[in-house]
Design a protein around this motif. Structure first.
Motif, mmCIF file in Angstrom:
data_model
loop_
_atom_site.group_PDB
_atom_site.id
_atom_site.type_symbol
_atom_site.label_atom_id
_atom_site.label_comp_id
_atom_site.label_asym_id
_atom_site.label_seq_id
_atom_site.Cartn_x
_atom_site.Cartn_y
_atom_site.Cartn_z
ATOM 1 N N PHE A 45 0.823 -1.207 0.000
ATOM 2 C CA PHE A 45 0.000 0.000 0.000
ATOM 3 C C PHE A 45 0.866 1.269 0.000
ATOM 4 N N GLU A 46 2.024 1.191 0.635
ATOM 5 C CA GLU A 46 2.947 2.334 0.638
ATOM 6 C C GLU A 46 3.441 2.658 -0.765
ATOM 7 N N THR A 47 3.612 1.643 -1.611
ATOM 8 C CA THR A 47 4.097 1.855 -2.972
ATOM 9 C C THR A 47 2.949 2.003 -3.974
ATOM 10 N N SER A 48 1.727 2.062 -3.467
ATOM 11 C CA SER A 48 0.551 2.186 -4.346
ATOM 12 C C SER A 48 -0.065 3.572 -4.314
ATOM 13 N N LEU A 49 0.641 4.530 -3.729
ATOM 14 C CA LEU A 49 0.297 5.957 -3.801
ATOM 15 C C LEU A 49 -0.900 6.367 -2.941
ATOM 16 N N ILE A 50 -1.345 5.525 -2.007
ATOM 17 C CA ILE A 50 -2.407 5.933 -1.093
ATOM 18 C C ILE A 50 -1.848 6.999 -0.154
ATOM 19 N N LYS A 51 -2.559 8.099 -0.009
ATOM 20 C CA LYS A 51 -2.022 9.259 0.708
ATOM 21 C C LYS A 51 -2.093 9.100 2.229
ATOM 22 N N GLN A 52 -3.240 8.723 2.754
ATOM 23 C CA GLN A 52 -3.413 8.645 4.209
ATOM 24 C C GLN A 52 -4.030 7.297 4.582
ATOM 25 N N ASN A 187 0.144 6.781 -13.125
ATOM 26 C CA ASN A 187 0.444 8.097 -12.564
ATOM 27 C C ASN A 187 1.423 8.862 -13.449
ATOM 28 N N LEU A 188 2.249 8.119 -14.206
ATOM 29 C CA LEU A 188 3.234 8.712 -15.108
ATOM 30 C C LEU A 188 2.944 8.287 -16.544
ATOM 31 N N SER A 189 3.455 9.055 -17.503
ATOM 32 C CA SER A 189 3.290 8.706 -18.907
ATOM 33 C C SER A 189 4.249 7.587 -19.288
ATOM 34 N N THR A 234 9.906 -8.504 -13.116
ATOM 35 C CA THR A 234 9.629 -8.140 -11.720
ATOM 36 C C THR A 234 9.779 -9.372 -10.839
ATOM 37 N N GLY A 235 10.259 -9.164 -9.621
ATOM 38 C CA GLY A 235 10.451 -10.293 -8.718
ATOM 39 C C GLY A 235 11.110 -9.878 -7.424
ATOM 40 N N SER A 236 11.654 -10.848 -6.727
ATOM 41 C CA SER A 236 12.257 -10.594 -5.410
ATOM 42 C C SER A 236 13.722 -10.186 -5.562
ATOM 43 N N PHE A 237 13.947 -9.061 -6.238
ATOM 44 C CA PHE A 237 15.295 -8.534 -6.427
ATOM 45 C C PHE A 237 15.564 -7.441 -5.393
ATOM 46 N N LYS A 238 16.825 -7.195 -5.101
ATOM 47 C CA LYS A 238 17.181 -6.194 -4.085
ATOM 48 C C LYS A 238 17.068 -4.774 -4.625
ATOM 49 N N GLU A 239 17.338 -4.590 -5.912
ATOM 50 C CA GLU A 239 17.323 -3.250 -6.488
ATOM 51 C C GLU A 239 17.082 -3.332 -7.986
ATOM 52 N N ILE A 240 16.782 -2.194 -8.586
ATOM 53 C CA ILE A 240 16.623 -2.142 -10.032
ATOM 54 C C ILE A 240 18.003 -2.263 -10.673
ATOM 55 N N LYS A 241 18.139 -3.202 -11.595
ATOM 56 C CA LYS A 241 19.414 -3.350 -12.298
ATOM 57 C C LYS A 241 19.159 -3.730 -13.748
ATOM 58 N N CYS A 242 20.123 -3.415 -14.607
ATOM 59 C CA CYS A 242 19.991 -3.651 -16.041
ATOM 60 C C CYS A 242 21.122 -4.539 -16.520
ATOM 61 N N GLU A 243 20.767 -5.578 -17.254
ATOM 62 C CA GLU A 243 21.750 -6.448 -17.894
ATOM 63 C C GLU A 243 21.413 -6.510 -19.372
ATOM 64 N N GLY A 244 22.040 -5.621 -20.144
ATOM 65 C CA GLY A 244 21.732 -5.542 -21.568
ATOM 66 C C GLY A 244 20.320 -5.062 -21.791
ATOM 67 N N ASN A 245 19.512 -5.891 -22.454
ATOM 68 C CA ASN A 245 18.124 -5.506 -22.728
ATOM 69 C C ASN A 245 17.143 -6.090 -21.708
ATOM 70 N N TYR A 257 3.566 0.070 -10.062
ATOM 71 C CA TYR A 257 3.482 -1.073 -10.973
ATOM 72 C C TYR A 257 2.666 -0.750 -12.224
ATOM 73 N N VAL A 258 1.560 -0.040 -12.084
ATOM 74 C CA VAL A 258 0.710 0.245 -13.242
ATOM 75 C C VAL A 258 1.410 1.201 -14.212
ATOM 76 N N ASP A 259 2.317 2.041 -13.705
ATOM 77 C CA ASP A 259 3.120 2.881 -14.595
ATOM 78 C C ASP A 259 4.026 2.016 -15.462
ATOM 79 N N ILE A 260 4.628 0.986 -14.858
ATOM 80 C CA ILE A 260 5.481 0.058 -15.607
ATOM 81 C C ILE A 260 4.643 -0.685 -16.646
ATOM 82 N N LEU A 261 3.463 -1.123 -16.236
ATOM 83 C CA LEU A 261 2.552 -1.822 -17.143
ATOM 84 C C LEU A 261 2.199 -0.942 -18.337
#
Length: 360
Positions: A45-52, A187-189, A234-245, A257-261
């Protein structure tokens, strides 16, 4: 204003649907404070943008106990249900005191019988929001699980307002309202998200929301058509990381998550209500994996076939490159622009119109 929301922990899809409703309420009334009762992790819920909101870790429901994301454990489910029911009345009485203390004016329930019972004890209006009820699910399994059907049917019928969310599994004639699919909104383009992840706007992006189910060795570096191809995993990773593509993104991160979708062209995920609803509104293509024994699957898959460019991917196909052939086929569909009103907005507007206690 304080509103309580009781959410089943049976998968995160119910929490996503509840989040969509909460966000819509707070869009209309920014001063609403939610008291969330569930065992779904607070971080969701903290990462889902609920304010209060305040978080109360309470087991509100059993649902179906899973051995794996695709396999049920019926015997353990029966054991947990017996224990849950035996303490349900006493737990409802205890929580009803909290609802009164917090001055909650309304209780919303995503198929949680505990919330409905607690609201009745506290003399607070309750709203059931569902696309299936547990009495229908348990009856479909037969055997000992079916024995619980009548108990939960009576529990759900105690709700003051009953709302069914499309696509629903069983038409209830006494329901007060039927709404469109309920989905969280971006929430983002698309361009903003891709810029944060260093993905070119002209690239084709496949979102793999299946945790550790995908074998990375089968992900291609490029397609046969020379398109720029990226995979977000997406999964149980410690941080965002990039390996090639290939971009690995932890479940809880700074991106919604819905922004990524919305920034993707295709999503590969388990067929669940919230996934299908969010794919429907973002308009991208969908490769889905099903739970064969779960009664809800037939309804969800029929909806996906009718309204979403989609195809089923078998669990066994992830052990080879067969699933990639389907993914590359899904990349050819154009994004669909939806004009239907989100079910979350329909629910908020209905409750505000009919519940004068919200406006006092």
């Amino acid at each position: 204003m304080d509103i309580a929301y009781f959410i089943t922990p049976h998968g995160f899809g119910h929490a996503a649907r509840a989040t969509a409703v909460m966000l819509e309420f707070q869009e209309i009334f920014p001063n609403i404070h939610f008291h969330i009762y569930t065992t779904v992790p607070r971080q969701f819920f903290e990462t889902s943008l609920i304010k209060q909101f305040s978080y109360h870790k309470v087991l509100t429901d059993i649902g179906i106990v899973q051995k794996t994301p695709f396999e049920e454990n019926i015997q353990v489910t029966i054991q947990h249900l017996k224990s849950f029911i035996s303490s349900l009345d006493s737990q409802a009485f205890s929580i009803s005191k909290q609802l009164v203390k917090h001055q909650c004016c309304l209780v919303l329930c995503d198929i949680s019988p505990l919330g409905i019972k607690a609201a009745k004890v506290a003399n607070i209006p309750s709203v059931l929001i569902e696309n299936f009820r547990w009495d229908w699910i348990y009856k479909s399994y037969g055997g000992q699980l079916a024995d619980f059907s009548n108990y939960f049917k009576e529990s759900f019928e105690e709700a003051d307002v009953h709302i069914q969310a499309t696509p629903f599994c069983q038409k209830i004639e006494t329901a007060n309202l039927v709404v469109n699919p309920i989905a969280r909104v971006p929430n983002l383009s698309k361009e903003e998200v891709r810029a944060k992840l260093n993905i070119p706007n002209q690239a084709k992006v496949v979102l793999l929301a299946l945790g550790n189910m995908v074998d990375m060795q089968y992900l291609p570096k490029k397609t046969n058509t020379n398109e720029i191809l990226y995979f977000i995993v997406t999964g149980s990773f410690k941080e965002i990381k990039c390996e090639g593509n290939i971009i690995f993104i932890p479940q809880y991160n700074y991106l919604f998550y819905v922004d990524i979708l919305n920034a993707s062209d295709v999503v590969i995920a388990k067929a669940g209500y919230s996934t299908i609803a969010e794919v429907y509104f973002t308009g991208i293509s969908f490769g889905y994996v099903t739970r064969q024994n779960f009664a809800e699957m037939k309804v969800l898959c029929e909806f996906a076939h009718q309204f979403i460019p989609s195809m089923e991917i078998l669990e066994s196909e992830f052990q080879s490159t067969l699933w990639l052939e389907k993914v590359l086929g899904l990349l050819h569909f154009k994004k669909i622009e939806r004009k239907q009103e989100n079910g979350a907005k329909q629910i908020a507007q209905y409750i505000i119109k009919h519940a004068t206690f919200l406006l006092s």
